[in-house]
Design a protein around this motif. Structure first.
Motif, PDB file in Angstrom:
ATOM      1  N   PHE A  93       0.819  -1.147   0.092  1.00 17.64           N
ATOM      2  CA  PHE A  93       0.031   0.138   0.002  1.00 17.64           C
ATOM      3  C   PHE A  93       0.899   1.047   0.039  1.00 17.64           C
ATOM      4  O   PHE A  93       0.498   2.185  -0.700  1.00 17.64           O
ATOM      5  N   SER A  94       1.848   1.246   0.964  1.00 16.45           N
ATOM      6  CA  SER A  94       2.707   2.424   1.043  1.00 16.45           C
ATOM      7  C   SER A  94       3.508   2.551  -0.227  1.00 16.45           C
ATOM      8  O   SER A  94       3.550   3.803  -0.664  1.00 16.45           O
TER       9      SER A  94
ATOM     10  N   ARG B 112      -0.968   6.448   8.848  1.00 16.66           N
ATOM     11  CA  ARG B 112      -1.024   5.139   9.801  1.00 16.66           C
ATOM     12  C   ARG B 112      -0.306   3.949   9.367  1.00 16.66           C
ATOM     13  O   ARG B 112       0.130   3.400  10.255  1.00 16.66           O
ATOM     14  N   ALA B 113      -0.774   3.702   8.264  1.00 13.40           N
ATOM     15  CA  ALA B 113      -0.142   2.566   7.676  1.00 13.40           C
ATOM     16  C   ALA B 113       1.570   2.680   7.742  1.00 13.40           C
ATOM     17  O   ALA B 113       2.434   1.608   8.136  1.00 13.40           O
TER      18      ALA B 113
ATOM     19  N   LEU C  53       4.281   0.753   9.980  1.00 13.13           N
ATOM     20  CA  LEU C  53       5.331   0.059   9.292  1.00 13.13           C
ATOM     21  C   LEU C  53       6.604   0.436  10.119  1.00 13.13           C
ATOM     22  O   LEU C  53       7.707  -0.395  10.069  1.00 13.13           O
ATOM     23  N   GLY C  54       6.609   1.701  10.607  1.00 12.02           N
ATOM     24  CA  GLY C  54       8.035   1.988  11.400  1.00 12.02           C
ATOM     25  C   GLY C  54       8.108   1.444  12.649  1.00 12.02           C
ATOM     26  O   GLY C  54       9.350   1.015  13.253  1.00 12.02           O
TER      27      GLY C  54
ATOM     28  N   GLN D 132       5.813  11.876   6.574  1.00 14.71           N
ATOM     29  CA  GLN D 132       5.266  10.647   5.887  1.00 14.71           C
ATOM     30  C   GLN D 132       5.884   9.425   6.390  1.00 14.71           C
ATOM     31  O   GLN D 132       5.268   8.287   5.941  1.00 14.71           O
ATOM     32  N   ARG D 133       6.830   9.336   7.274  1.00 12.22           N
ATOM     33  CA  ARG D 133       7.704   8.022   7.498  1.00 12.22           C
ATOM     34  C   ARG D 133       8.270   7.240   6.628  1.00 12.22           C
ATOM     35  O   ARG D 133       8.404   6.174   6.470  1.00 12.22           O
ATOM     36  N   ARG D 134       8.664   8.165   5.318  1.00 12.62           N
ATOM     37  CA  ARG D 134       9.334   7.462   4.317  1.00 12.62           C
ATOM     38  C   ARG D 134      10.776   7.378   4.605  1.00 12.62           C
ATOM     39  O   ARG D 134      11.516   6.515   4.094  1.00 12.62           O
TER      40      ARG D 134
END
Length: 295
Positions: free
Chosen positions: A9-10, A67-68, A72-73, A139-141
């Motif tokens: 999804f990400s 949230r996703a 994942l983080g 975005q936690r990328r």
């Protein structure tokens, strides 16, 4: 719901395509489509709007993506903490970097030591303008990013301090100055570098209620240096981003009054950072102690 589905999804959201995500993951496009469809059915919402050549997030998809990535983080942190108990032999570290100061001066030295100390950690580096690194952090990328300080909503550590300088062609009248007032840069065409100092330079002119005559907007520092060398205009860049060798066709002069800039590392929440992230930060601090203590 599985972590694999959330990862897919990400990635589909990031690359805006099922095929691109499939190539990145090394799986079939049908497997990506099946994972997204299963996730949408479980959640009862449509995560993407499908078009012929690309996909885009729906409104609820945009909301759930953060949230996703947070989940994942946290999963990555859990895996990292388990790896840390085994001597941190495995794991992944995602770094966001910008401009020559971070990417060419700070990062190579830190990475060289990090790879020596933690050879089993896989390191991914994404490069973009400083404002994009901040977006990636939100975005936690990325797990950790080089940023221009201050950034109050992040946990940060300072690594380097330099100053903004005016770039002037060698045959310009201002070349004889030892320092250049900001208003003196508004008479000639101005070259704006959209890299690590963009926000700082723009804010500097706004606060002084001055309007430079922007002729060029360069995404790369090299283009700015070449344009100034040709006499196409003047510019302001960070001293730490400049090449270490002297250039025969342009000069760098401090601003008057001087304008300092600090570069550091940022994470969303240090309490939730993975052991690999914390090890990278600790190593960076060892190599580049807080500049405030060395003034």
């Amino acid at each position: 719901m599985t972590l694999t589905q959330l990862e897919i999804f990400s990635l589909v959201a990031e690359l805006r395509g099922f095929t691109s995500a499939a190539h990145r993951l090394g799986i079939s496009q049908s497997a990506v489509s099946h994972a997204i469809k299963a996730l949408e059915q479980e959640l009862g919402v449509e995560l993407f709007r499908r078009h012929q050549t690309l996909v885009e997030l729906s409104d609820i998809g945009e909301q759930l993506l953060g949230r996703a990535r947070g989940m994942l983080g946290l999963a990555n942190t859990l895996q990292q903490e388990a790896a840390d108990a085994r001597g941190m032999k495995r794991g992944t570290l995602r770094i966001g970097s910008f401009g020559p100061t971070a990417s060419n001066h700070l990062l190579p030295t830190i990475l060289s030591h990090f790879r020596r100390d933690y050879p089993g950690i896989e390191v991914h580096v994404d490069e973009g303008p400083d404002r994009q690194v901040i977006q990636w952090l939100d975005q936690r990328r990325v797990d950790v990013g080089f940023v221009v300080l201050e950034q109050e909503r992040f946990d940060t550590v300072a690594l380097l301090e330099d100053q903004l300088v005016a770039l002037i062609p060698v045959d310009h009248a201002l070349a004889a100055s030892t320092a250049v007032p900001l208003h003196a840069l508004c008479d000639d065409p101005f070259i704006l570098t959209e890299a690590g100092s963009l926000e700082l330079v723009t804010r500097l002119f706004d606060q002084a209620q001055l309007q430079p005559k922007v002729r060029y907007r360069c995404t790369q520092l090299l283009s700015t240096l070449e344009a100034v060398s040709r006499g196409d205009g003047l510019s302001i860049v960070a001293q730490g981003s400049l090449p270490t060798y002297a250039h025969p066709r342009y000069l760098a002069r401090p601003l008057s009054p001087s304008v300092r800039r600090r570069i550091g590392l940022a994470v969303l929440d240090r309490r939730q950072a993975s052991p690999a992230t914390l090890a990278f930060i600790a190593l960076a601090q060892t190599l580049y102690p807080d500049p405030a203590t060395h003034r």
